[in-house]
Motif scaffolding. Structure first.
Motif, PDB file in Angstrom:
ATOM      1  N   VAL A 271       0.832  -1.207   0.000  1.00  0.00           N
ATOM      2  CA  VAL A 271       0.000   0.000   0.000  1.00  0.00           C
ATOM      3  C   VAL A 271       0.867   1.258   0.000  1.00  0.00           C
ATOM      4  CG1 VAL A 271      -1.625   1.342   1.380  1.00  0.00           C
ATOM      5  CG2 VAL A 271      -2.005  -1.095   1.036  1.00  0.00           C
ATOM      6  N   ASP A 272       1.947   1.269   0.804  1.00  0.00           N
ATOM      7  CA  ASP A 272       2.853   2.422   0.815  1.00  0.00           C
ATOM      8  C   ASP A 272       3.491   2.634  -0.549  1.00  0.00           C
ATOM      9  OD1 ASP A 272       2.294   2.807   3.462  1.00  0.00           O
ATOM     10  OD2 ASP A 272       4.014   1.656   4.195  1.00  0.00           O
TER      11      ASP A 272
ATOM     12  N   ALA B 208      -2.711 -17.940   4.029  1.00  0.00           N
ATOM     13  CA  ALA B 208      -1.356 -17.606   3.588  1.00  0.00           C
ATOM     14  C   ALA B 208      -1.166 -17.676   2.083  1.00  0.00           C
ATOM     15  CB  ALA B 208      -0.346 -18.530   4.282  1.00  0.00           C
ATOM     16  N   GLU B 209      -1.345 -18.846   1.495  1.00  0.00           N
ATOM     17  CA  GLU B 209      -0.967 -18.990   0.101  1.00  0.00           C
ATOM     18  C   GLU B 209      -2.025 -18.414  -0.839  1.00  0.00           C
ATOM     19  OE1 GLU B 209       2.678 -20.260   0.679  1.00  0.00           O
ATOM     20  OE2 GLU B 209       1.762 -20.092  -1.275  1.00  0.00           O
ATOM     21  N   GLY B 210      -3.300 -18.683  -0.573  1.00  0.00           N
ATOM     22  CA  GLY B 210      -4.358 -18.207  -1.450  1.00  0.00           C
ATOM     23  C   GLY B 210      -4.393 -16.703  -1.533  1.00  0.00           C
ATOM     24  N   GLU B 211      -4.387 -16.041  -0.400  1.00  0.00           N
ATOM     25  CA  GLU B 211      -4.415 -14.586  -0.372  1.00  0.00           C
ATOM     26  C   GLU B 211      -3.150 -13.993  -0.973  1.00  0.00           C
ATOM     27  OE1 GLU B 211      -8.141 -14.579   1.149  1.00  0.00           O
ATOM     28  OE2 GLU B 211      -6.962 -12.915   0.431  1.00  0.00           O
ATOM     29  N   ARG B 212      -2.025 -14.650  -0.754  1.00  0.00           N
ATOM     30  CA  ARG B 212      -0.767 -14.137  -1.305  1.00  0.00           C
ATOM     31  C   ARG B 212      -0.802 -14.141  -2.832  1.00  0.00           C
ATOM     32  NH1 ARG B 212       4.404 -16.531  -2.266  1.00  0.00           N
ATOM     33  NH2 ARG B 212       6.051 -14.977  -2.127  1.00  0.00           N
ATOM     34  N   GLU B 213      -1.384 -15.183  -3.418  1.00  0.00           N
ATOM     35  CA  GLU B 213      -1.478 -15.221  -4.869  1.00  0.00           C
ATOM     36  C   GLU B 213      -2.407 -14.136  -5.388  1.00  0.00           C
ATOM     37  OE1 GLU B 213      -0.800 -20.026  -5.448  1.00  0.00           O
ATOM     38  OE2 GLU B 213      -2.681 -19.087  -6.004  1.00  0.00           O
ATOM     39  N   GLU B 214      -3.521 -13.896  -4.695  1.00  0.00           N
ATOM     40  CA  GLU B 214      -4.418 -12.822  -5.120  1.00  0.00           C
ATOM     41  C   GLU B 214      -3.730 -11.464  -5.058  1.00  0.00           C
ATOM     42  OE1 GLU B 214      -8.543 -14.970  -3.564  1.00  0.00           O
ATOM     43  OE2 GLU B 214      -7.865 -13.065  -2.719  1.00  0.00           O
ATOM     44  N   THR B 215      -2.941 -11.244  -3.989  1.00  0.00           N
ATOM     45  CA  THR B 215      -2.213  -9.977  -3.870  1.00  0.00           C
ATOM     46  C   THR B 215      -1.202  -9.801  -4.993  1.00  0.00           C
ATOM     47  OG1 THR B 215      -2.447 -10.128  -1.468  1.00  0.00           O
ATOM     48  CG2 THR B 215      -0.824  -8.581  -2.304  1.00  0.00           C
ATOM     49  N   LEU B 216      -0.481 -10.879  -5.312  1.00  0.00           N
ATOM     50  CA  LEU B 216       0.488 -10.816  -6.412  1.00  0.00           C
ATOM     51  C   LEU B 216      -0.207 -10.514  -7.735  1.00  0.00           C
ATOM     52  CD1 LEU B 216       2.865 -13.800  -5.516  1.00  0.00           C
ATOM     53  CD2 LEU B 216       3.345 -11.361  -5.320  1.00  0.00           C
TER      54      LEU B 216
ATOM     55  N   LYS C 282      -3.008  -8.843  -8.129  1.00  0.00           N
ATOM     56  CA  LYS C 282      -3.397  -7.428  -8.131  1.00  0.00           C
ATOM     57  C   LYS C 282      -2.199  -6.531  -8.397  1.00  0.00           C
ATOM     58  CE  LYS C 282      -7.453  -7.788  -5.145  1.00  0.00           C
ATOM     59  NZ  LYS C 282      -8.074  -7.354  -3.877  1.00  0.00           N
ATOM     60  N   LEU C 283      -1.059  -6.898  -7.827  1.00  0.00           N
ATOM     61  CA  LEU C 283       0.159  -6.127  -8.092  1.00  0.00           C
ATOM     62  C   LEU C 283       0.500  -6.133  -9.578  1.00  0.00           C
ATOM     63  CD1 LEU C 283       2.515  -7.084  -5.117  1.00  0.00           C
ATOM     64  CD2 LEU C 283       1.644  -4.830  -5.670  1.00  0.00           C
ATOM     65  N   GLN C 284       0.386  -7.301 -10.206  1.00  0.00           N
ATOM     66  CA  GLN C 284       0.674  -7.381 -11.636  1.00  0.00           C
ATOM     67  C   GLN C 284      -0.295  -6.528 -12.439  1.00  0.00           C
ATOM     68  OE1 GLN C 284       0.586 -11.532 -12.537  1.00  0.00           O
ATOM     69  NE2 GLN C 284       2.510 -11.991 -11.470  1.00  0.00           N
TER      70      GLN C 284
ATOM     71  N   ARG D 284      -1.351  -1.457 -15.436  1.00  0.00           N
ATOM     72  CA  ARG D 284      -2.051  -0.175 -15.569  1.00  0.00           C
ATOM     73  C   ARG D 284      -1.086   0.996 -15.479  1.00  0.00           C
ATOM     74  NH1 ARG D 284      -7.574  -0.939 -11.930  1.00  0.00           N
ATOM     75  NH2 ARG D 284      -8.453  -2.687 -13.132  1.00  0.00           N
ATOM     76  N   ASN D 285      -0.091   0.865 -14.597  1.00  0.00           N
ATOM     77  CA  ASN D 285       0.912   1.932 -14.491  1.00  0.00           C
ATOM     78  C   ASN D 285       1.674   2.097 -15.803  1.00  0.00           C
ATOM     79  OD1 ASN D 285       0.183   2.325 -11.876  1.00  0.00           O
ATOM     80  ND2 ASN D 285       1.806   1.092 -10.989  1.00  0.00           N
ATOM     81  N   ALA D 286       2.023   0.954 -16.427  1.00  0.00           N
ATOM     82  CA  ALA D 286       2.732   1.024 -17.702  1.00  0.00           C
ATOM     83  C   ALA D 286       1.863   1.677 -18.770  1.00  0.00           C
ATOM     84  CB  ALA D 286       3.140  -0.382 -18.143  1.00  0.00           C
ATOM     85  N   GLU D 287       0.572   1.340 -18.776  1.00  0.00           N
ATOM     86  CA  GLU D 287      -0.344   1.958 -19.738  1.00  0.00           C
ATOM     87  C   GLU D 287      -0.456   3.459 -19.485  1.00  0.00           C
ATOM     88  OE1 GLU D 287      -5.021   1.541 -21.184  1.00  0.00           O
ATOM     89  OE2 GLU D 287      -4.201   0.291 -19.580  1.00  0.00           O
ATOM     90  N   LEU D 288      -0.500   3.852 -18.203  1.00  0.00           N
ATOM     91  CA  LEU D 288      -0.587   5.270 -17.851  1.00  0.00           C
ATOM     92  C   LEU D 288       0.644   6.026 -18.318  1.00  0.00           C
ATOM     93  CD1 LEU D 288      -2.295   7.362 -16.356  1.00  0.00           C
ATOM     94  CD2 LEU D 288      -1.084   6.769 -14.277  1.00  0.00           C
ATOM     95  N   GLU D 289       1.821   5.442 -18.099  1.00  0.00           N
ATOM     96  CA  GLU D 289       3.054   6.087 -18.557  1.00  0.00           C
ATOM     97  C   GLU D 289       3.074   6.216 -20.074  1.00  0.00           C
ATOM     98  OE1 GLU D 289       5.955   4.417 -14.967  1.00  0.00           O
ATOM     99  OE2 GLU D 289       6.155   3.684 -17.028  1.00  0.00           O
ATOM    100  N   GLN D 290       2.581   5.206 -20.785  1.00  0.00           N
ATOM    101  CA  GLN D 290       2.553   5.268 -22.243  1.00  0.00           C
ATOM    102  C   GLN D 290       1.620   6.380 -22.714  1.00  0.00           C
ATOM    103  OE1 GLN D 290       1.380   1.598 -24.027  1.00  0.00           O
ATOM    104  NE2 GLN D 290       1.840   2.248 -26.118  1.00  0.00           N
TER     105      GLN D 290
END
Length: 355
Positions: free
Chosen positions: A210-211, A282-290, A292-294, A299-305
């Protein structure tokens, strides 16, 4: 490890864990992703098994016996001990409903195994009436049985005295190792402690993510503000033709889209903040977080473009405006020369008329 006599009767998806054989407290994941876990029934031998395969390796190969117990340690996690395999299996499900379905099927299979055993014992007693003295069954530990893989055996003897002596020794051994219920409570305590540690680690990771997203959002807001100022400066310079107006509308639309993207990203961050206080598996939530990060990185790459395209569009607009200004200047100079030549021609005609 599967015979043609065995047929699947129930299947589900879950993350598979095994107890650490060194500490007997921590869980070791059997794979990085969720696996298919199935109940199989062998009608010939009247045996039920839980089997899960990862690649070409059998992750779970557990024969269900009447004295096994499936314990729910959280809303999405459950475990059972298999003393024959000398381990404890843990399953993390995607929802509480999947866990309840698996637990209900475990109870059904356990009851079916009990009935099959009682039926087998009745047949044995009918065919062997002389052997009518049976010893008490020793329940295996739900963690790891210290008596080894010799589970669910019936001990018979021709002498009642020898049978009673053996039974006394086994009872003494059980008392020296502690009661079964205490071992069960200890296993549940270690499982809860391990889940708590994983939850704390997941919360720390979520806070760090989040930070990082906040910093990225601030940087994009600053870039958007800079782009706005550049557009305002261009609007304040000179007159604008129809093509310039169209370019401004396109740039304004691009800025609105960027603002909507930033707003959507801010809402996702707020949603993650509200969700981080929940319980994470542990594992299920971690995969969902990863995942979302991807998605956020994409989206960040699209924004920069889009920002890069907007800057290119502004540069092209300025170049076209400069080119048009130069052409207008050249046309004005040519008109001045023509007017001067026309004025001299008129003066010459006037002189000829007078003469």
């Amino acid at each position: 490890f599967l015979s043609c006599r065995e047929q699947p009767i129930f299947s589900t998806r879950a993350h598979v864990f095994q107890i650490d054989p060194a500490t007997k407290r921590n869980w070791i994941p059997a794979s990085k992703h969720a696996l298919t876990v199935s109940y199989f029934y062998d009608a010939t031998r009247n045996v039920y098994r839980i089997i899960s395969v990862g690649g070409t390796k059998a992750i779970i190969n557990s024969t269900i016996t009447p004295n096994m117990t499936f314990t729910k340690t959280s809303q999405k996690f459950g475990q059972w001990a298999d003393s024959r395999a000398n381990t404890v299996y843990g399953l993390g499900f995607a929802s509480e409903q999947h866990l309840s379905q698996f637990a209900e099927k475990f109870q059904e299979v356990k009851e079916a195994a009990r009935l099959a055993r009682e039926k087998s014992q009745d047949k044995t007693e009918l065919t062997n009436p002389a052997l009518n003295i049976t010893s008490h069954q020793v329940l295996p530990s739900p963690i790891i049985s210290s008596n080894g893989p010799g589970e669910d055996k019936l001990f018979r003897s021709q002498s009642a005295d020898v049978e009673i002596t053996t039974e006394k020794e086994r009872l003494k051994k059980m008392l020296s190792e502690g009661s079964v219920s205490e071992v069960q409570w200890e296993a549940e305590f270690f499982s809860l402690q391990d889940n708590n540690n994983k939850l704390v680690a997941a919360l720390h990771e979520a806070n760090a993510n989040v930070d990082q997203w906040k910093k990225q959002l601030t940087a994009y807001q600053e870039e958007t503000e800079t782009l706005r100022q550049r557009v305002a400066e261009l609007e304040s310079q000179g007159t604008h033709d129809s093509s310039s107006e169209n370019n401004k509308e396109e740039l304004s639309q691009t800025l609105e889209e960027l603002e909507l993207l930033i707003k959507a990203k801010d809402e996702e961050i707020q949603m993650l903040k509200s969700q981080k206080c929940g319980r994470w598996e542990a594992e299920g939530e971690r995969e969902e977080t990863l995942q979302k990060l991807q998605e956020l990185e994409a989206r960040n790459a699209e924004l920069e473009q889009r920002l890069h395209l907007a800057e290119q569009t502004l540069a092209e607009t300025l170049a076209e405006r400069e080119k048009m200004h130069n052409e207008v200047t050249k046309v004005a100079e040519i008109m001045d020369v023509k007017i001067f030549e026309l004025s001299e021609l008129r003066q010459g005609l006037a002189k000829l008329v007078e003469s």
